[in-house]
Structure formats: C-alpha cells, structure tokens
Design a protein around this motif. Sequence first.
Motif, PDB file in Angstrom:
ATOM      1  N   LEU A 123      45.400-129.303 -12.827  1.00  0.00           N
ATOM      2  CA  LEU A 123      45.400-129.263 -11.361  1.00  0.00           C
ATOM      3  C   LEU A 123      46.732-128.819 -10.792  1.00  0.00           C
ATOM      4  N   GLY A 124      47.806-129.097 -11.483  1.00  0.00           N
ATOM      5  CA  GLY A 124      49.119-128.709 -10.974  1.00  0.00           C
ATOM      6  C   GLY A 124      50.214-129.130 -11.934  1.00  0.00           C
ATOM      7  N   THR A 125      51.420-128.594 -11.680  1.00  0.00           N
ATOM      8  CA  THR A 125      52.568-128.878 -12.519  1.00  0.00           C
ATOM      9  C   THR A 125      53.776-129.185 -11.648  1.00  0.00           C
TER      10      THR A 125
ATOM     11  N   SER B 271      51.276-131.655  -3.031  1.00  0.00           N
ATOM     12  CA  SER B 271      52.553-131.562  -3.737  1.00  0.00           C
ATOM     13  C   SER B 271      52.495-132.513  -4.926  1.00  0.00           C
ATOM     14  N   PHE B 272      52.729-131.976  -6.090  1.00  0.00           N
ATOM     15  CA  PHE B 272      52.711-132.782  -7.304  1.00  0.00           C
ATOM     16  C   PHE B 272      54.141-133.193  -7.646  1.00  0.00           C
ATOM     17  N   PHE B 273      54.313-134.465  -7.969  1.00  0.00           N
ATOM     18  CA  PHE B 273      55.608-134.986  -8.398  1.00  0.00           C
ATOM     19  C   PHE B 273      55.419-135.655  -9.753  1.00  0.00           C
ATOM     20  N   ASP B 274      56.276-136.633 -10.075  1.00  0.00           N
ATOM     21  CA  ASP B 274      56.185-137.280 -11.384  1.00  0.00           C
ATOM     22  C   ASP B 274      55.329-138.543 -11.349  1.00  0.00           C
ATOM     23  N   ARG B 275      54.527-138.722 -10.318  1.00  0.00           N
ATOM     24  CA  ARG B 275      53.613-139.863 -10.200  1.00  0.00           C
ATOM     25  C   ARG B 275      52.175-139.355 -10.105  1.00  0.00           C
ATOM     26  N   PRO B 276      51.187-140.135 -10.544  1.00  0.00           N
ATOM     27  CA  PRO B 276      49.780-139.722 -10.407  1.00  0.00           C
ATOM     28  C   PRO B 276      49.396-139.553  -8.932  1.00  0.00           C
ATOM     29  N   VAL B 277      48.498-138.632  -8.671  1.00  0.00           N
ATOM     30  CA  VAL B 277      48.078-138.307  -7.308  1.00  0.00           C
ATOM     31  C   VAL B 277      46.581-138.549  -7.192  1.00  0.00           C
ATOM     32  N   GLN B 278      46.169-139.196  -6.088  1.00  0.00           N
ATOM     33  CA  GLN B 278      44.743-139.349  -5.822  1.00  0.00           C
ATOM     34  C   GLN B 278      44.308-138.145  -4.997  1.00  0.00           C
ATOM     35  N   MET B 279      43.258-137.457  -5.470  1.00  0.00           N
ATOM     36  CA  MET B 279      42.811-136.240  -4.810  1.00  0.00           C
ATOM     37  C   MET B 279      41.367-135.938  -5.176  1.00  0.00           C
TER      38      MET B 279
ATOM     39  N   VAL C 277      42.170-139.825  -9.782  1.00  0.00           N
ATOM     40  CA  VAL C 277      43.611-140.039  -9.866  1.00  0.00           C
ATOM     41  C   VAL C 277      44.056-139.244 -11.083  1.00  0.00           C
ATOM     42  N   THR C 278      45.007-138.350 -10.890  1.00  0.00           N
ATOM     43  CA  THR C 278      45.377-137.414 -11.957  1.00  0.00           C
ATOM     44  C   THR C 278      45.979-138.118 -13.165  1.00  0.00           C
ATOM     45  N   GLN C 279      45.750-137.545 -14.339  1.00  0.00           N
ATOM     46  CA  GLN C 279      46.398-137.996 -15.570  1.00  0.00           C
ATOM     47  C   GLN C 279      47.624-137.130 -15.787  1.00  0.00           C
ATOM     48  N   LEU C 280      48.692-137.741 -16.269  1.00  0.00           N
ATOM     49  CA  LEU C 280      49.953-137.039 -16.455  1.00  0.00           C
ATOM     50  C   LEU C 280      50.168-136.675 -17.914  1.00  0.00           C
ATOM     51  N   SER C 281      50.785-135.515 -18.108  1.00  0.00           N
ATOM     52  CA  SER C 281      51.180-135.066 -19.438  1.00  0.00           C
ATOM     53  C   SER C 281      52.590-134.517 -19.314  1.00  0.00           C
TER      54      SER C 281
END
Length: 161
Positions: free
Chosen positions: A155-157, A86-94, A104-108
């Motif tokens: 990876l996700g939105t 589940s993607f939210f408004d914080r970076p996710v380790q995956m 760790v995902t980068q956010l845009s």
Amino acid sequence: MSVPGSYQAAAGPSSMPTAPPSYEETVAVNSYFPMPPAPAPGPTTGLVTGPDGKGMNPPAYYTQPVPVPNANAIAVQTVYVQQPISFFDRPVQMCCPSCNKMIVTQLSYNAGALTWLSCGSLCLLGCIAGCCFIPFCVDALQDVDHYCPNCKALLGTYKRL
C-alpha cells in the motif's frame, strides 16, 4: 420564346401563375425562429397605435418548452473521495484499494539509505568487528513498507532518508 433568367409558371392543371419565393425563403434568413400563428379573426384584434399613428399588432413572445426529466429515471451516484494517506513508521487504519476493506496495515522493515549510512559511519569510527551491522537490527533506522493483511498488497512505503 423564352428569355433566359425570366420567370415562367410551371405548366399544370391550373393556369394561374404563382409568385416567386420571397427573399427570406430563398436565403433562409431567420429560418430558426418559430413562425407566429396567423391572427384569429374577430372584432377585437388588439391593435396598438405605433409612433406613426398606424395600427400594429402587439409583439408576440414565444418560448420553447423545457423537457421535464423523467422521475423514474433519476440516477444518484455516490462518489467517495479518499484523501492521500501519509505513511510513517506506525500502522495506519485505512480502506485497502485492492480489496476495499477497512484494515490496519502490517509493517515490514527493509534496509534503506539511513541504514547503510549508519553502517558506513560506524565503520569509519572503528567498529569493524561486526558492530557496524547493528543498524540492520534497529527498526528505527530502516524503511517501512505497509501491506494489507487481507490481500497482501503493498500500500505504501515510508523512507527514512
């Protein structure tokens, strides 16, 4: 003279007539069961007295040999099951499905439905002089895209609305 349908012995080196095939041989009834071996001659035949007092052989039980797996050909396959993230408004380790690395995902941040609704609401309240564009500068009102920092794959939105 030959009568149609009568049995005649085949002419060959032996002049002895042969018996016709049995019903089981003709119809192939029970042809998938193994044939028991002929009893071995000997003084002890192992006869059992049946209900009618006549002697009969004990029933023979046959088993088919089970193939043994080759010990050298055993293959072990490890399966990793990854839970949906589940993607939210914080970076996710995956683990990135594209490059298979732990990241760790980068956010845009992108303008989404909540951003435009906030802008429209501010216009209706009278903020027409440019203040209505403030929601486009606030990350908490925008949708979030998660990207891999290695391969730059999406990876996700996370959609706010």
